[in-house]
Design an enzyme around this catalytic site. Structure first.
Site, PDB file in Angstrom:
ATOM      1  N   LYS A  90     108.778  45.744   5.546  1.00 41.73           N
ATOM      2  CA  LYS A  90     109.596  46.629   5.389  1.00 41.73           C
ATOM      3  C   LYS A  90     110.795  46.596   4.670  1.00 41.73           C
ATOM      4  CE  LYS A  90     106.434  50.112   6.304  1.00 41.73           C
ATOM      5  NZ  LYS A  90     106.188  51.145   5.543  1.00 41.73           N
ATOM      6  N   TYR A 141     107.453  44.240  11.162  1.00 39.05           N
ATOM      7  CA  TYR A 141     107.263  45.596  10.411  1.00 39.05           C
ATOM      8  C   TYR A 141     108.455  46.053   9.854  1.00 39.05           C
ATOM      9  CZ  TYR A 141     106.744  50.836   9.803  1.00 39.05           C
ATOM     10  OH  TYR A 141     106.818  51.814   9.397  1.00 39.05           O
ATOM     11  N   GLY A 174      97.253  55.390   1.351  1.00 40.45           N
ATOM     12  CA  GLY A 174      97.282  55.596   2.748  1.00 40.45           C
ATOM     13  C   GLY A 174      97.105  57.439   2.691  1.00 40.45           C
ATOM     14  N   ALA A 175      96.451  58.117   1.840  1.00 40.32           N
ATOM     15  CA  ALA A 175      96.325  59.712   1.978  1.00 40.32           C
ATOM     16  C   ALA A 175      95.860  60.049   2.578  1.00 40.32           C
ATOM     17  CB  ALA A 175      96.213  59.774  -0.281  1.00 40.32           C
ATOM     18  N   SER A 176      94.999  59.542   3.166  1.00 38.15           N
ATOM     19  CA  SER A 176      93.842  59.827   3.778  1.00 38.15           C
ATOM     20  C   SER A 176      94.404  60.866   5.783  1.00 38.15           C
ATOM     21  CB  SER A 176      92.633  59.165   4.320  1.00 38.15           C
ATOM     22  OG  SER A 176      93.309  57.973   5.270  1.00 38.15           O
ATOM     23  N   ARG A 177      96.166  60.804   5.626  1.00 37.95           N
ATOM     24  CA  ARG A 177      96.464  61.814   7.045  1.00 37.95           C
ATOM     25  C   ARG A 177      98.250  61.440   6.532  1.00 37.95           C
ATOM     26  NH1 ARG A 177      95.913  57.946  11.461  1.00 37.95           N
ATOM     27  NH2 ARG A 177      95.194  55.521   9.940  1.00 37.95           N
ATOM     28  N   ASN A 237     102.355  53.923  -0.265  1.00 39.50           N
ATOM     29  CA  ASN A 237     102.368  54.736   1.381  1.00 39.50           C
ATOM     30  C   ASN A 237     101.988  53.902   3.024  1.00 39.50           C
ATOM     31  OD1 ASN A 237     102.866  56.797   3.383  1.00 39.50           O
ATOM     32  ND2 ASN A 237     100.808  56.971   3.045  1.00 39.50           N
ATOM     33  N   VAL A 257      94.497  47.730   1.223  1.00 35.79           N
ATOM     34  CA  VAL A 257      95.970  47.475  -0.646  1.00 35.79           C
ATOM     35  C   VAL A 257      96.174  46.355   0.170  1.00 35.79           C
ATOM     36  CG1 VAL A 257      95.954  49.719  -0.070  1.00 35.79           C
ATOM     37  CG2 VAL A 257      97.253  48.181   1.361  1.00 35.79           C
TER      38      VAL A 257
END
Ligand code: NAP
Length: 246
Positions: A158, A154, A11-14, A89, A63
């Site tokens: 988590k 969610y 999730g490192a694009s944003r 992430n 993922v």
């Protein structure tokens, strides 16, 4: 702080993932940027890292898919020569009260947020064990600690990540591998931008520091936990929430 280390960040694009990727690169890590579908945003992260003089490559990978994560991890090891740091992430929300929550909304959020972390850890596990070194960092949420109305899926995912973090920390401690979690509160990203303004306003009133956090508030702690400075910290969950959940 991370010189020469190879960091895989999902999730490192944003948002928070991008901030962790940039902060890691600023600290001389080589970065594998994993994203779901937003190629332009992922390439922007890679471009920003290259502008800093760093090394990065983007990998499209859901993922939630076991085989796809295995292929991606194998490819990253081939491209970079190994993996030292893993940050789980990637995350999604599909909010609604439990009364009206669709089965698919529950399954999807568990699959990406919780099983996604399992998939990634499962495929780096033996690689890190053999190296007798590694850092795993999971981005959970205060929702996993406090629960949150409208987020049964969610909050469950988590909370599950917290159990996963502590289990991995226990299993891998003897191999000099640490596993920790960061639990952010409200952080300014596309995820919070999707919240109705009124609800976010109300939520911020409950934050003792009276503001939403910035992605950098999370990424600075992330890089510390990934570094050698944090070598004696494992199985820990640290909140970055302006005091919301103390
Ligand atoms: P965001 O801005 O919505 O970005 C989500 C990221 O996850 C994107 O890079 C997205 O890729 C990626 N992603 C989504 N589904 C994926 C999948 N199936 N496979 C691979 N990558 C996937 O989110 P954020 O606010 O930065 O949140 C990052 C993490 O922090 C999440 O785990 C979230 O639950 C957690 N968190 C956020 C907050 C907050 O207030 N923002 C608070 C607590 C916890 P694409 O760009 O390709 O779609």
């Amino acid at each position: 702080m991370l010189t020469g280390k190879v960091a895989v960040i999902t999730g490192a694009s944003r948002g928070i993932g991008r901030a962790i990727a940039l902060e890691a690169a600023e600290n001389n890590a080589r970065v594998a940027v994993i994203y779901a579908g937003n190629t332009a945003a992922a390439e922007e992260t890679v471009g920003e890292i290259k502008k800093l003089g760093g090394e990065a490559k983007a990998y499209q990978c859901d993922v939630g898919l076991f085989e796809e994560t295995k292929k991606t991890i194998d490819k990253i090891i081939e491209d970079f020569g190994g993996i030292d740091l893993l940050v789980n992430n990637a995350g999604v929300t599909r909010d609604s009260l439990l009364l009206s929550m669709k089965e698919e909304a529950f399954d999807e959020v568990i699959n990406v947020n919780l099983k996604g972390a399992f998939n990634m850890i499962r495929h780096v596990y033996s690689h890190m064990m053999k190296k007798r070194a590694g850092r795993i960092l999971n981005i959970t949420s205060v929702a996993g600690i406090m629960g949150n109305a409208g987020q049964a899926n969610y909050a469950s995912a988590k909370a599950g990540m917290i159990g996963l973090t502590k289990t991995v920390a226990r299993e891998l401690a003897s191999r000099n591998i640490t596993c920790n979690a960061i639990a952010p509160g409200f952080i300014e990203t596309d995820m919070t931008a999707a919240m109705p303004e009124k609800i976010l306003e109300e939520a911020v009133k409950a934050v003792p520091l009276k503001r939403v956090g910035r992605p950098e508030d999370v990424s600075r702690l992330a890089v510390f936990l990934l570094s050698d400075l944090a070598g004696y910290i494992t199985g820990e969950v640290i909140r970055v929430d302006g005091g919301l959940c103390m």
